[in-house]
Design an enzyme around this catalytic site. Sequence first.
Site, mmCIF file in Angstrom:
data_model
loop_
_atom_site.group_PDB
_atom_site.id
_atom_site.type_symbol
_atom_site.label_atom_id
_atom_site.label_comp_id
_atom_site.label_asym_id
_atom_site.label_seq_id
_atom_site.Cartn_x
_atom_site.Cartn_y
_atom_site.Cartn_z
ATOM 1 N N SER A 124 32.878 151.820 35.414
ATOM 2 C CA SER A 124 31.978 151.176 34.438
ATOM 3 C C SER A 124 32.746 150.069 33.715
ATOM 4 C CB SER A 124 31.512 152.202 33.404
ATOM 5 O OG SER A 124 30.857 151.553 32.326
ATOM 6 N N TYR A 152 34.060 158.206 27.245
ATOM 7 C CA TYR A 152 33.499 157.900 28.576
ATOM 8 C C TYR A 152 34.262 156.717 29.178
ATOM 9 C CZ TYR A 152 30.003 155.814 31.773
ATOM 10 O OH TYR A 152 29.364 155.248 32.838
ATOM 11 N N LYS A 192 36.422 156.331 32.650
ATOM 12 C CA LYS A 192 36.136 155.319 33.672
ATOM 13 C C LYS A 192 37.364 154.428 33.931
ATOM 14 C CE LYS A 192 31.961 156.518 34.715
ATOM 15 N NZ LYS A 192 31.578 156.897 36.075
HETATM 16 N N1 LIG Z 1 23.350 153.114 34.162
HETATM 17 C C1 LIG Z 1 24.336 152.376 33.653
HETATM 18 O O1 LIG Z 1 24.134 151.502 32.798
HETATM 19 C C2 LIG Z 1 25.736 152.587 34.161
HETATM 20 C C3 LIG Z 1 26.700 151.633 33.817
HETATM 21 C C4 LIG Z 1 28.005 151.792 34.253
HETATM 22 C C5 LIG Z 1 28.333 152.868 35.059
HETATM 23 N N2 LIG Z 1 27.375 153.783 35.367
HETATM 24 C C6 LIG Z 1 27.784 154.895 36.225
HETATM 25 O O2 LIG Z 1 26.915 154.963 37.329
HETATM 26 C C7 LIG Z 1 26.891 156.298 37.829
HETATM 27 C C8 LIG Z 1 25.477 156.743 38.064
HETATM 28 O O3 LIG Z 1 24.758 156.667 36.850
HETATM 29 P P1 LIG Z 1 23.200 156.334 36.797
HETATM 30 O O4 LIG Z 1 23.043 155.368 35.689
HETATM 31 O O5 LIG Z 1 22.683 155.999 38.141
HETATM 32 O O6 LIG Z 1 22.630 157.754 36.297
HETATM 33 P P2 LIG Z 1 21.243 158.535 36.604
HETATM 34 O O7 LIG Z 1 20.155 157.614 36.956
HETATM 35 O O8 LIG Z 1 21.076 159.447 35.446
HETATM 36 O O9 LIG Z 1 21.622 159.382 37.901
HETATM 37 C C9 LIG Z 1 22.664 160.304 37.859
HETATM 38 C C10 LIG Z 1 22.707 161.093 39.151
HETATM 39 O O10 LIG Z 1 23.812 161.977 39.121
HETATM 40 C C11 LIG Z 1 23.341 163.339 39.169
HETATM 41 N N3 LIG Z 1 24.261 164.122 38.341
HETATM 42 C C12 LIG Z 1 24.404 164.125 36.989
HETATM 43 N N4 LIG Z 1 25.372 164.964 36.630
HETATM 44 C C13 LIG Z 1 25.869 165.508 37.766
HETATM 45 C C14 LIG Z 1 26.869 166.463 38.047
HETATM 46 N N5 LIG Z 1 27.571 167.053 37.057
HETATM 47 N N6 LIG Z 1 27.102 166.799 39.327
HETATM 48 C C15 LIG Z 1 26.402 166.223 40.319
HETATM 49 N N7 LIG Z 1 25.420 165.336 40.131
HETATM 50 C C16 LIG Z 1 25.158 164.984 38.857
HETATM 51 C C17 LIG Z 1 21.886 163.289 38.725
HETATM 52 O O11 LIG Z 1 21.076 164.320 39.262
HETATM 53 P P3 LIG Z 1 20.957 165.812 38.632
HETATM 54 O O12 LIG Z 1 20.501 165.648 37.230
HETATM 55 O O13 LIG Z 1 19.987 166.511 39.539
HETATM 56 O O14 LIG Z 1 22.320 166.399 38.734
HETATM 57 C C18 LIG Z 1 21.474 161.955 39.348
HETATM 58 O O15 LIG Z 1 21.244 162.101 40.721
HETATM 59 C C19 LIG Z 1 27.701 157.127 36.830
HETATM 60 O O16 LIG Z 1 29.016 157.273 37.301
HETATM 61 C C20 LIG Z 1 27.703 156.265 35.587
HETATM 62 O O17 LIG Z 1 28.829 156.526 34.779
HETATM 63 C C21 LIG Z 1 26.090 153.677 34.950
#
Ligand SMILES: NC(=O)c1ccc[n+]([C@@H]2O[C@H](COP(=O)([O-])OP(=O)(O)OC[C@H]3O[C@@H](n4cnc5c(N)ncnc54)[C@H](OP(=O)(O)O)[C@@H]3O)[C@@H](O)[C@H]2O)c1
Length: 255
Positions: A147, A160, A164
């Site tokens: 991130s 967090y 990262k």
């Molecule tokens: N969205 C942003 O702005 C952003 C920015 C920078 C980085 N990121 C990174 O991108 C990645 C994905 O985030 P996202 O925004 O796509 O989130 P999201 O839409 O909430 O999706 C998260 C996914 O991970 C699963 N998950 C959550 N906790 C888990 C665990 N302990 N074990 C296994 N699966 C788990 C969730 O399904 P279940 O609930 O069924 O487990 C879901 O499939 C993360 O690493 C996050 O830090 C996101």
Amino acid sequence: MPSPLFDLTGKTALITGSTKGIGKAIALHLAQAGARVVISSRKADACAAVKQEFDALGLEAIAIPCNVARPDEVDALVAKTMATFGRIDILVCNAATNPVYGPTASASPEAFDKIIGTNVKSVWSLCNQVIPQMAARRDGAVILVSSIAGQKGNAVIGLYGVSKAADSALVRNLAVEWGPSNIRVNAIAPGLVRTDFAKALWEDDKLRRQREELTPLRRLGEPDDIAGLAVLLAGPGGAFITGQTFVADGGVTIA
Ligand SMILES: NC(=O)c1ccc[n+]([C@@H]2O[C@H](COP(=O)([O-])OP(=O)(O)OC[C@H]3O[C@@H](n4cnc5c(N)ncnc54)[C@H](OP(=O)(O)O)[C@@H]3O)[C@@H](O)[C@H]2O)c1
């Protein structure tokens, strides 16, 4: 004819946290590039539903539920994937957690352990289990979803960000350790992407507009905006790239 640089035919890809958001988009585009994919998250029904969606699109997918914070489930995820496909060519460590907001000092030791355990230790463990069989074939790509929060100080999601930043450091180290076996290890650092995970940061109209104003491309990211980098890094197009963290943030960190 599509470029062979982005062709993943015959490859197996394991993507954690791939039932929605960025992980699902990455799984979809890796599968559309020809890979067999493993859909995984904590909820078995969500995994099964995404597998069905992929089946309907004619894409090869299996569903294996796994909470990456639980070491026994991580071990089983790798074992079941190997039992089904016999190999893992592409590993995408995408699942992560952020249970606390606010100054780092206000987080409890339990929250600290949860963040580091889920976002760093599970990634380290998955890499340790998956990379050796890649190395035996002298071919493999590992992608960590980091991130931009890991690249700057942050008053809201500091711990967090620490986790990262550790992912980016892990990428550099694994790249050094496994480069001689032709394993490429990279990270993607997204900016704010419109997913459930980041809802608190974009659902409020005022906050969202402020963020858009600060972003040269004048919009937030969508999950597909992150998936293209993953396809590049997973395949022959990324064959000479390792140890890097690639920012996809609409330009917000350079403005
Ligand atoms: N969205 C942003 O702005 C952003 C920015 C920078 C980085 N990121 C990174 O991108 C990645 C994905 O985030 P996202 O925004 O796509 O989130 P999201 O839409 O909430 O999706 C998260 C996914 O991970 C699963 N998950 C959550 N906790 C888990 C665990 N302990 N074990 C296994 N699966 C788990 C969730 O399904 P279940 O609930 O069924 O487990 C879901 O499939 C993360 O690493 C996050 O830090 C996101």
